[in-house]
Design an enzyme around this catalytic site. Structure first.
Site, mmCIF file in Angstrom:
data_model
loop_
_atom_site.group_PDB
_atom_site.id
_atom_site.type_symbol
_atom_site.label_atom_id
_atom_site.label_comp_id
_atom_site.label_asym_id
_atom_site.label_seq_id
_atom_site.Cartn_x
_atom_site.Cartn_y
_atom_site.Cartn_z
ATOM 1 N N GLU A 135 1.237 -22.341 -5.961
ATOM 2 C CA GLU A 135 1.082 -23.399 -4.952
ATOM 3 C C GLU A 135 0.404 -22.859 -3.691
ATOM 4 O O GLU A 135 -0.434 -23.530 -3.083
ATOM 5 C CB GLU A 135 2.446 -23.999 -4.618
ATOM 6 C CG GLU A 135 2.472 -24.944 -3.432
ATOM 7 C CD GLU A 135 1.567 -26.173 -3.591
ATOM 8 O OE1 GLU A 135 1.353 -26.857 -2.577
ATOM 9 O OE2 GLU A 135 1.067 -26.437 -4.707
ATOM 10 N N ASN A 171 -11.680 -49.894 -5.285
ATOM 11 C CA ASN A 171 -11.048 -48.595 -5.486
ATOM 12 C C ASN A 171 -10.756 -48.460 -6.970
ATOM 13 O O ASN A 171 -10.078 -49.300 -7.555
ATOM 14 C CB ASN A 171 -9.743 -48.480 -4.694
ATOM 15 C CG ASN A 171 -8.982 -47.218 -5.065
ATOM 16 O OD1 ASN A 171 -9.573 -46.190 -5.353
ATOM 17 N ND2 ASN A 171 -7.659 -47.306 -5.085
ATOM 18 N N GLY A 172 -11.280 -47.402 -7.588
ATOM 19 C CA GLY A 172 -11.052 -47.193 -9.006
ATOM 20 C C GLY A 172 -12.311 -46.695 -9.679
ATOM 21 O O GLY A 172 -13.182 -46.094 -9.038
ATOM 22 N N GLU A 203 -7.704 -25.209 -0.944
ATOM 23 C CA GLU A 203 -7.927 -26.593 -0.541
ATOM 24 C C GLU A 203 -8.447 -26.697 0.888
ATOM 25 O O GLU A 203 -9.400 -27.428 1.147
ATOM 26 C CB GLU A 203 -6.616 -27.389 -0.641
ATOM 27 C CG GLU A 203 -6.250 -27.880 -2.008
ATOM 28 C CD GLU A 203 -4.979 -28.691 -1.985
ATOM 29 O OE1 GLU A 203 -4.953 -29.793 -2.564
ATOM 30 O OE2 GLU A 203 -3.983 -28.227 -1.387
ATOM 31 N N ARG A 240 -7.614 -41.190 2.116
ATOM 32 C CA ARG A 240 -7.893 -41.529 0.726
ATOM 33 C C ARG A 240 -9.338 -41.238 0.326
ATOM 34 O O ARG A 240 -9.703 -41.379 -0.845
ATOM 35 C CB ARG A 240 -7.584 -43.009 0.465
ATOM 36 C CG ARG A 240 -6.112 -43.361 0.555
ATOM 37 C CD ARG A 240 -5.871 -44.784 0.097
ATOM 38 N NE ARG A 240 -6.285 -44.972 -1.275
ATOM 39 C CZ ARG A 240 -5.505 -44.776 -2.328
ATOM 40 N NH1 ARG A 240 -4.245 -44.400 -2.158
ATOM 41 N NH2 ARG A 240 -5.957 -44.972 -3.555
ATOM 42 N N LYS A 244 -6.519 -37.808 -0.974
ATOM 43 C CA LYS A 244 -5.070 -37.679 -1.063
ATOM 44 C C LYS A 244 -4.507 -38.153 -2.392
ATOM 45 O O LYS A 244 -3.660 -37.504 -2.984
ATOM 46 C CB LYS A 244 -4.430 -38.485 0.080
ATOM 47 C CG LYS A 244 -2.919 -38.363 0.166
ATOM 48 C CD LYS A 244 -2.503 -36.984 0.592
ATOM 49 C CE LYS A 244 -1.013 -36.838 0.746
ATOM 50 N NZ LYS A 244 -0.624 -35.444 0.947
ATOM 51 N N CYS A 276 -10.397 -44.101 -3.401
ATOM 52 C CA CYS A 276 -10.909 -44.708 -2.173
ATOM 53 C C CYS A 276 -9.810 -45.526 -1.506
ATOM 54 O O CYS A 276 -8.767 -45.802 -2.084
ATOM 55 C CB CYS A 276 -12.097 -45.604 -2.483
ATOM 56 S SG CYS A 276 -13.405 -44.770 -3.402
ATOM 57 N N TRP A 317 -14.246 -42.055 -1.591
ATOM 58 C CA TRP A 317 -14.310 -40.759 -2.238
ATOM 59 C C TRP A 317 -15.220 -40.947 -3.439
ATOM 60 O O TRP A 317 -14.922 -41.705 -4.361
ATOM 61 C CB TRP A 317 -12.927 -40.299 -2.688
ATOM 62 C CG TRP A 317 -12.917 -38.913 -3.274
ATOM 63 C CD1 TRP A 317 -12.813 -37.734 -2.600
ATOM 64 C CD2 TRP A 317 -13.021 -38.568 -4.669
ATOM 65 N NE1 TRP A 317 -12.840 -36.670 -3.475
ATOM 66 C CE2 TRP A 317 -12.964 -37.159 -4.756
ATOM 67 C CE3 TRP A 317 -13.147 -39.303 -5.844
ATOM 68 C CZ2 TRP A 317 -13.036 -36.479 -5.962
ATOM 69 C CZ3 TRP A 317 -13.229 -38.631 -7.056
ATOM 70 C CH2 TRP A 317 -13.166 -37.234 -7.111
ATOM 71 N N HIS A 326 -3.467 -6.742 -16.390
ATOM 72 C CA HIS A 326 -4.120 -7.295 -17.577
ATOM 73 C C HIS A 326 -5.358 -8.093 -17.195
ATOM 74 O O HIS A 326 -5.599 -9.170 -17.729
ATOM 75 C CB HIS A 326 -3.146 -8.158 -18.370
ATOM 76 C CG HIS A 326 -1.969 -7.395 -18.903
ATOM 77 N ND1 HIS A 326 -2.074 -6.492 -19.938
ATOM 78 C CD2 HIS A 326 -0.672 -7.379 -18.513
ATOM 79 C CE1 HIS A 326 -0.889 -5.960 -20.181
ATOM 80 N NE2 HIS A 326 -0.024 -6.472 -19.333
ATOM 81 N N LYS A 329 -3.055 -24.250 -1.863
ATOM 82 C CA LYS A 329 -3.147 -24.647 -0.461
ATOM 83 C C LYS A 329 -4.287 -23.934 0.245
ATOM 84 O O LYS A 329 -5.050 -24.536 0.995
ATOM 85 C CB LYS A 329 -1.823 -24.345 0.267
ATOM 86 C CG LYS A 329 -0.737 -25.335 0.022
ATOM 87 C CD LYS A 329 -1.081 -26.701 0.584
ATOM 88 C CE LYS A 329 -0.475 -27.780 -0.262
ATOM 89 N NZ LYS A 329 -1.083 -27.999 -1.577
#
Length: 590
Positions: free
Chosen positions: A462, A97-98, A469, A28, A585, A2, A73, A485, A466
Site C-alpha cells: 500500500e 459518466n461511464g 500515485e 472524479r 477517485k 467522470c 476522466w 530473488h 501511495k
C-alpha cells in the site's frame, strides 16, 4: 470515472450552481470540463480542456434555471476542448459518466445515415442517437437511445424544447437530491450542495424526469416506478480543506477519528448476529477489491486466517471477474470498495453471488451500487474523501475488516484494541519530522522499494501505491524474503529501500534484509515500532520509531506514517497530491 451534475431551479441561476458543483466533483476526473445552460429555449455550452477553473470566465456568463455540467476522466479521445462534455446535437446536450462498449457500431450506423461527429469520444454517439430518435417527445427519444447502449452510463440530458433534465442510470453512479428550490442530479452524495436535505437513488435502468417542481422515475419501458426518498444530514458535507494546504494531509489527520467512527458504525448499523453466522459458518473467505481496497484485503487476510481459523484468499477484482472460483452457499465473499461503485469489484462479486456465495460489502458510501448487490453491508465511516489517493478510507477499511475477523472472539476487546490503535495514530501525527527526512530521500531516488514480512508486507504494498500515485516516483512493494530473488539486482546508491519492521517474530529476518541492501550501497529507511530494532539500525539507516503498538494492529500506525511520507514527497517535487495525473477517485469503468 467522470463527474456529472444537473440543477433545476424554481428561482436563481442554475448555471452558477453547476459550476460550484463541478468544483466539488473534480476528484472524479479533471482532464477537461464543460457546462450547458438552458435559457429561453436556447442551450448555451462552454467546455475546456484542463481543470474546472478553466471554465470560469465563460461559465460566469451562462444563465438559466436548468443546467448540466461534466468533469472528465478521459477513456476515449485525448483531453481537449473538443472531447470535453457536454456533447450537443440538434436540440440536445448530454453529459455522460461511464463507457459505451458498442459505440463504434452505433457511430458507423449513424454516420451511414448522415450524422457527423466532432469528437473522438464514445459519448458523442449518445446525443447523436437521441437526436436521431427525437420526434417531439424527448423522454421517448432518450429511452429509445438508452435501450441501444451497451456498457455503463449515467446521463444528464437537456432538450431545448422543455425545461428540466432527463436522467438515465445504468451501472454508473447517480443520485437525485431535493431541496426547497428544486432538484439536483449528481454522481455522488458528498458533492451535492449543502441545501439538499433528501435524496433518491435510481435503480439500474431508471429514467427520471427532473423539473423544479417534481421528479418522476420510470423503468426502461417508461412505466412509472416508486423510488424511496431518504434524508441526508449536514455532516455528510465535509469537503472543505479545514485550513490544511491539501485534502490529502487533512484526510490523513482524520484517520484516528475514522477508526472511532467506524467502530461506532459497526455496532449501530451492522446485523452482528447474521454477520457472525456468515463468518463462523464460512467454508472459505474470499476478499476482493482493486487498488487500495485490495491492499486492505492483504492485511485482513492475516486477521481472518489467525482469528477465524478458515482459509482466506485475496483476489484482485479485475482478475477475479474473469476467473471466478467455485463457491458454495457457505463461501463468504467480502467486497472492499471505497466508493461502492468500482465496476470490476461489482461485476466480480455479482458473479459469485449468482453462483451461490454470501456477499458482504465493506464501503464508505452507504447508497452505492455495491450495497444493492451485497447481502450485508459493513460501513466504513470515513466521511467524504476528496483526495484521489485513499488514506483515511484505507484505515477505515482495516478497522471494519478487523471487527469482522474478531466476531469469532470478543468484539468489545476488538473495540478497545482499535481505540488504542487510533491513539497511536494520533500520537504519530504530533510530529512529522521523520516523514520529512524520508520524503527527501524518496524525492531524490531513482526508485523506492518498500519491503516487509507478513502484515508489514501488506503495508509495504500500500505504501508503494501511495508514493507512485501522488509523487510519480517509481516504487514497488515487495516481500522482504524475496529481495534476493531478483529485486536485489536493482539496488544501488540511487535507490532507497523502506523496510517496515513491526513484528518481533520476524524482526531479525528483516534486519538481515537491511544488511543485504547496505552491503550493495543501497540507502535504507526503517519504519518500526520496536525500540530494539531502532537502536540496532539507527547507525546505518534512517530510522523512524513509531508509537508502540501490537504487531497485529501495527498497520494502522505504520500505514499512516507512510502516507505522510508519500504526501511530503509529492509536495517536495511540486506535485498536486490531491489530483495526481491520469487518475480519478472512483473507477466506474473497466
Amino acid at each position: 470515472m467522470c463527474g456529472i451534475i444537473g440543477v433545476v431551479r424554481k428561482s436563481g441561476n442554475a448555471a452558477e450552481e453547476v459550476f460550484q458543483g463541478l468544483l466539488r466533483l473534480e476528484y472524479r476526473g479533471y482532464d477537461s470540463a464543460g457546462m450547458s445552460a438552458l435559457d429561453g429555449g436556447k442551450i448555451c455550452t462552454v467546455k475546456r480542456g484542463g481543470r474546472v477553473s478553466n471554465l470560469m470566465p465563460e461559465a460566469e456568463r451562462l444563465k438559466g434555471s436548468t443546467a448540466i455540467g461534466h468533469t472528465r476522466w478521459a477513456t476515449h479521445g485525448e483531453p481537449n476542448d473538443t472531447n470535453a462534455h457536454p456533447h450537443c446535437s440538434g436540440k440536445f446536450s448530454v453529459v455522460h459518466n461511464g463507457i459505451i462498449e458498442n459505440y463504434r457500431q452505433l457511430k458507423e450506423e449513424l454516420s451511414d445515415g448522415g450524422a457527423t461527429f466532432a469528437s473522438d469520444t464514445d459519448s458523442e454517439v449518445i446525443v447523436k442517437l437521441i437526436d436521431f430518435y427525437y420526434k417531439g417527445d424527448a423522454l421517448k427519444a432518450v429511452a429509445r437511445a438508452a435501450a441501444r447502449l451497451q456498457g455503463s452510463f449515467a446521463l444528464g440530458v437537456l432538450c431545448a424544447d422543455r425545461e428540466g433534465i432527463i436522467a438515465v442510470k445504468y451501472k454508473s453512479p447517480a443520485v437525485v437530491g431535493f431541496d426547497g428550490n428544486g432538484a439536483v442530479l449528481c454522481s455522488d452524495i458528498p458533492a451535492l450542495p449543502a441545501s439538499v436535505t433528501s435524496v433518491c437513488v435510481p435503480e439500474d435502468g431508471d429514467i427520471a424526469e427532473i423539473t423544479a417542481e417534481t421528479v418522476t422515475f420510470y423503468d426502461s419501458k417508461l412505466t412509472p416506478v416508486n423510488r424511496v426518498r431518504r434524508p441526508i444530514f449536514p455532516e455528510q458535507f465535509t469537503l472543505g480543506q479545514g485550513g490544511y494546504p491539501h485534502y490529502m494531509i487533512k484526510e490523513i489527520h482524520e484517520a484516528e477519528r475514522t477508526v472511532a467512527e467506524t467502530c461506532g458504525g459497526f455496532f449501530r448499523n451492522v446485523d452482528v448476529k447474521r454477520l457472525t453466522e456468515y463468518v463462523r459458518g464460512a467454508d472459505r473467505i474470499i476478499i476482493t477489491g482493486c487498488g487500495t481496497a485490495y491492499n486492505a484485503g492483504l492485511a485482513a487476510k492475516s486477521y481472518f486466517t489467525e482469528k477465524c481459523g478458515v482459509f482466506c484468499q485475496v483476489e484482485i477484482a479485475s482478475e477475479l471477474r474473469y476467473s471466478p472460483p467455485k463457491v458454495t452457499p457457505a463461501t463468504l465473499v467480502i467486497a472492499v470498495t471505497q466508493s461502492g461503485e468500482t465496476a470490476d469489484t461489482i461485476e466480480a462479486v455479482s458473479a459469485l453471488k449468482r453462483a451461490g456465495a454470501r456477499v458482504v460489502a465493506v464501503t464508505n458510501c452507504g447508497y452505492s451500487q455495491i450495497t444493492r448487490v451485497a447481502h450485508l453491508v459493513v460501513p466504513v465511516c470515513a466521511g467524504a474523501e476528496v483526495c484521489v489517493a485513499a488514506t483515511k478510507s484505507y484505515i477505515g477499511q482495516l478497522a471494519a475488516l478487523y471487527l469482522m475477523a474478531k466476531l469469532t472472539e470478543d468484539l468489545f476487546t476488538a473495540q478497545e484494541e482499535l481505540t488504542l490503535a487510533g491513539a497511536g495514530i494520533g500520537e504519530l501525527l504530533k510530529s512529522e519530522a521523520n516523514a520529512e527526512e524520508i520524503a527527501r530521500q524518496c524525492a531524490k531516488s531513482s526508485a523506492v522499494f518498500f519491503l516487509g514480512r507478513g502484515l508489514d508486507y501488506a503495508v509495504a504494498v500500500e505504501a508503494s501505491l501511495k508514493l507512485k500515485e501522488v509523487s510519480y516516483v517509481f516504487s514497488d512493494g515487495y516481500p522482504a524474503g524475496e529481495l534476493k530473488h531478483g529485486t536485489l539486482a536493482l539496488i544501488d546508491e540511487n535507490t532507497l529501500s523502506v523496510v517496515v519492521i513491526c513484528n518481533p517474530a520476524l524482526a531479525e529476518k528483516c534486519c538481515n534484509a537491511v544488511s543485504q541492501i547496505i552491503s550493495r550501497r543501497g540507502k535504507v529507511a526503517v519504519i518500526t515500532c520496536l525500540a530494539d530494532v531502532a537502536e540496532k539500525l539507527k547507525a546505518s539507516a534512517a530510522v523512524w520509531l513509531l508509537p508502540q503498538c501490537s504487531a497485529v494492529l501495527s498497520p494502522f500506525v505504520s500505514a499512516v506514517a507512510l502516507q505522510l511520507v508519500a504526501y511530503k514527497t509529492a509536495v517536495l517535487l511540486g506535485r498536486d497530491p490531491d489530483k495526481p495525473r491520469n487518475l480519478a477517485k472512483s473507477v466506474t469503468v473497466e
